[in-house]
Scaffold this motif. Structure first.
Motif, short mmCIF file in Angstrom:
data_model
loop_
_atom_site.label_atom_id
_atom_site.label_comp_id
_atom_site.label_asym_id
_atom_site.label_seq_id
_atom_site.Cartn_x
_atom_site.Cartn_y
_atom_site.Cartn_z
N ARG A 121 0.86 -1.29 -0.10
CA ARG A 121 0.15 0.09 0.13
C ARG A 121 0.84 1.23 -0.04
N ALA A 122 0.32 2.40 -0.60
CA ALA A 122 1.18 3.63 -0.84
C ALA A 122 0.21 4.89 -0.33
N VAL A 123 0.98 5.72 -0.01
CA VAL A 123 0.62 7.08 -0.07
C VAL A 123 1.37 8.11 -0.68
N ASP A 124 0.51 9.06 -1.24
CA ASP A 124 1.23 10.19 -2.09
C ASP A 124 1.66 11.37 -0.85
N ILE A 125 2.75 11.80 -1.05
CA ILE A 125 3.50 12.83 -0.09
C ILE A 125 3.62 14.05 -0.88
N ASP A 126 3.61 15.34 -0.46
CA ASP A 126 4.16 16.38 -1.13
C ASP A 126 5.55 16.77 -1.09
N GLU A 127 6.11 17.97 -1.45
CA GLU A 127 7.47 18.26 -1.44
C GLU A 127 7.87 18.23 -0.05
N TYR A 128 7.29 18.39 0.88
CA TYR A 128 7.60 18.57 2.26
C TYR A 128 7.36 17.04 2.92
N GLY A 129 6.68 16.21 2.31
CA GLY A 129 6.82 14.85 3.06
C GLY A 129 5.55 14.90 3.77
N THR A 130 4.42 15.71 3.51
CA THR A 130 3.26 15.57 4.05
C THR A 130 2.32 14.64 3.06
N VAL A 131 1.60 13.63 4.04
CA VAL A 131 0.50 12.72 3.37
C VAL A 131 -0.36 13.29 2.79
N ILE A 132 -0.77 13.48 1.31
CA ILE A 132 -1.89 14.10 0.74
C ILE A 132 -2.95 13.05 0.04
N HIS A 133 -2.50 11.89 0.04
CA HIS A 133 -3.46 10.77 -0.57
C HIS A 133 -3.00 9.36 -0.23
N HIS A 134 -4.15 8.57 0.25
CA HIS A 134 -3.98 7.23 0.39
C HIS A 134 -4.32 6.24 -0.89
N HIS A 135 -3.51 5.34 -1.32
CA HIS A 135 -3.54 4.59 -2.39
C HIS A 135 -4.15 3.19 -1.64
N ASP A 136 -4.96 2.48 -2.58
CA ASP A 136 -5.44 1.02 -1.78
C ASP A 136 -5.95 0.40 -3.12
N LEU A 137 -5.05 -0.85 -3.65
CA LEU A 137 -5.40 -1.45 -4.91
C LEU A 137 -5.34 -2.92 -4.63
N PRO A 138 -6.25 -3.39 -3.55
CA PRO A 138 -6.10 -4.81 -3.20
C PRO A 138 -6.67 -5.68 -4.28
N ASN A 139 -7.45 -5.46 -5.18
CA ASN A 139 -8.13 -6.23 -6.04
C ASN A 139 -7.52 -6.22 -7.69
N TYR A 140 -6.41 -5.20 -7.61
CA TYR A 140 -5.88 -5.16 -8.90
C TYR A 140 -5.32 -6.18 -9.51
N ALA A 141 -5.61 -6.70 -10.81
CA ALA A 141 -4.98 -7.64 -11.44
C ALA A 141 -4.72 -8.96 -10.57
N THR A 142 -5.74 -9.44 -9.81
CA THR A 142 -5.24 -10.37 -8.75
C THR A 142 -6.17 -11.83 -9.38
N GLY A 143 -6.95 -11.82 -10.31
CA GLY A 143 -7.64 -12.86 -10.85
C GLY A 143 -6.50 -14.17 -11.32
N SER A 144 -7.26 -15.41 -11.24
CA SER A 144 -6.50 -16.58 -11.36
C SER A 144 -6.05 -16.75 -12.81
N SER A 145 -6.82 -16.24 -13.71
CA SER A 145 -6.61 -16.46 -15.41
C SER A 145 -6.10 -15.12 -15.81
N PRO A 146 -5.03 -15.32 -17.01
CA PRO A 146 -4.43 -14.28 -17.52
C PRO A 146 -5.70 -13.54 -18.09
N SER A 147 -6.69 -13.96 -18.79
CA SER A 147 -7.84 -12.72 -19.37
C SER A 147 -8.19 -11.98 -18.23
N ALA A 148 -8.48 -12.64 -17.09
CA ALA A 148 -9.19 -11.89 -15.93
C ALA A 148 -8.40 -10.66 -15.52
N ARG A 149 -6.95 -10.84 -15.42
CA ARG A 149 -6.26 -9.76 -15.23
C ARG A 149 -5.97 -8.97 -16.03
#
Length: 310
Positions: A121-149
């Protein structure tokens, strides 16, 4: 000297503002069996000095300086060619990693051989290191078949945070890596998804810096951004979405996936084309107009045959 298990490749051009912190966060990883390759693409600021200082401080660091800026795609890809590790990861000169990032990704790739790309998991930070956004991709391209991914890659696109995950170098070498055109990272994701599933570790261990100096902000127009990937685009005409579409088709056609799985990618590819039909139509119209203009100019002797297109 033993061959390192992991290679981290950091391409950089004029990155002195954030580079030292990025390198320090990598060298502070609690998984230590890695090499760090710093590829300076002919920087004109203090980047090279920072790279050389890191190499003096830590024997795992090596510096690879280019006398000419050949573009980001070339600089990214040469790191894969220089790598020795079983696993490979690109790193950006302005991002930060928590100490456990590498260890957690290595553990997962070791445990699950069907994973082609692992990230946290990741966050975006600005030039000062302050967190400005949270990323969450738990189901991205996780399928069992190539076509599903592939369907996930095409129809539920990510913000490309996974570009800086850990992959298997042998699989990366089966792909086109980073192509010299805008959107080539998404082609790479599709190729990796055809080879295995993606996995997001549910811990926030990656900090992606969002700032005005990023290429996505400097080159907001996709045609202009081609120049960041490859300087030879200067003066050339391009149709970025058509190029991506063509590369998607090529990637699925040459995939080692079973023929039935490759056939099942036709539907999501068609849906992707329908979703981007307006942009594709505009690019096609622009290309047609440009070719007509070039033909007329050449016919009346007032110009040359015009600029290339990709």
């Amino acid at each position: 000297m033993a061959v390192p298990r992991v290679t981290i490749g950091l391409p950089v051009f004029n990155g002195e503002q954030y580079l030292r912190a990025a390198v320090d966060s990598i060298l502070s990883q609690d998984y230590e069996d890695f090499e760090l390759l710093l590829a300076d693409n002919c920087s004109t600021d203090g980047t090279l000095a920072i790279c050389r200082d890191a190499a003096k401080r830590d024997s795992r660091v090596s510096v690879h300086r280019s006398d000419t800026n050949r573009g980001a795609a070339w600089n990214y890809n040469r790191l894969v060619d220089l790598a020795q590790g079983e696993y490979f990861k690109w790193a950006a000169h302005d991002d930060l990693h928590e100490p456990a990032f590498l260890r957690r990704c290595v553990e997962m790739l070791d445990a699950e051989p069907d994973i082609s790309l692992c990230y946290t998991r990741a966050v975006d930070i600005d030039e000062y290191g302050t967190v400005i956004h949270h990323h969450d991709l738990p189901n991205y391209a996780t399928g069992s078949s190539p076509s599903a991914r592939v369907s996930s890659i095409l129809l539920d696109p990510s913000p490309c945070i996974e570009s800086f995950g850990l992959t298997r170098r042998r699989q990366l070498l089966q792909t086109s890596k980073i192509g010299a055109y805008t959107g080539s990272d998404r082609t790479l994701f599709l190729e990796l998804a055809l080879l295995g599933r993606f996995h997001e570790i549910p811990e926030t261990l990656f900090m992606h810096r969002n700032h005005a100096g990023q290429s996505v902000h400097q080159y907001k127009d996709s045609r202009n951004r081609n120049f960041w990937f490859d300087p030879s685009w200067q003066g050339r005409f391009s149709a970025p979405q058509w190029r991506v579409f063509r590369e998607y088709l090529r990637a699925t056609a040459r995939s080692p996936a079973p023929p039935t799985e490759r056939a099942r990618t036709v539907a999501p590819l068609a849906r992707w084309g329908a979703r981007h039909r307006r942009v594709l139509a505009r690019e096609a119209a622009s290309l047609l107009l440009r070719r007509r203009t070039t033909t007329v100019t050449s016919a009346d002797g007032s110009g040359t045959s015009g600029e290339g297109s990709r």
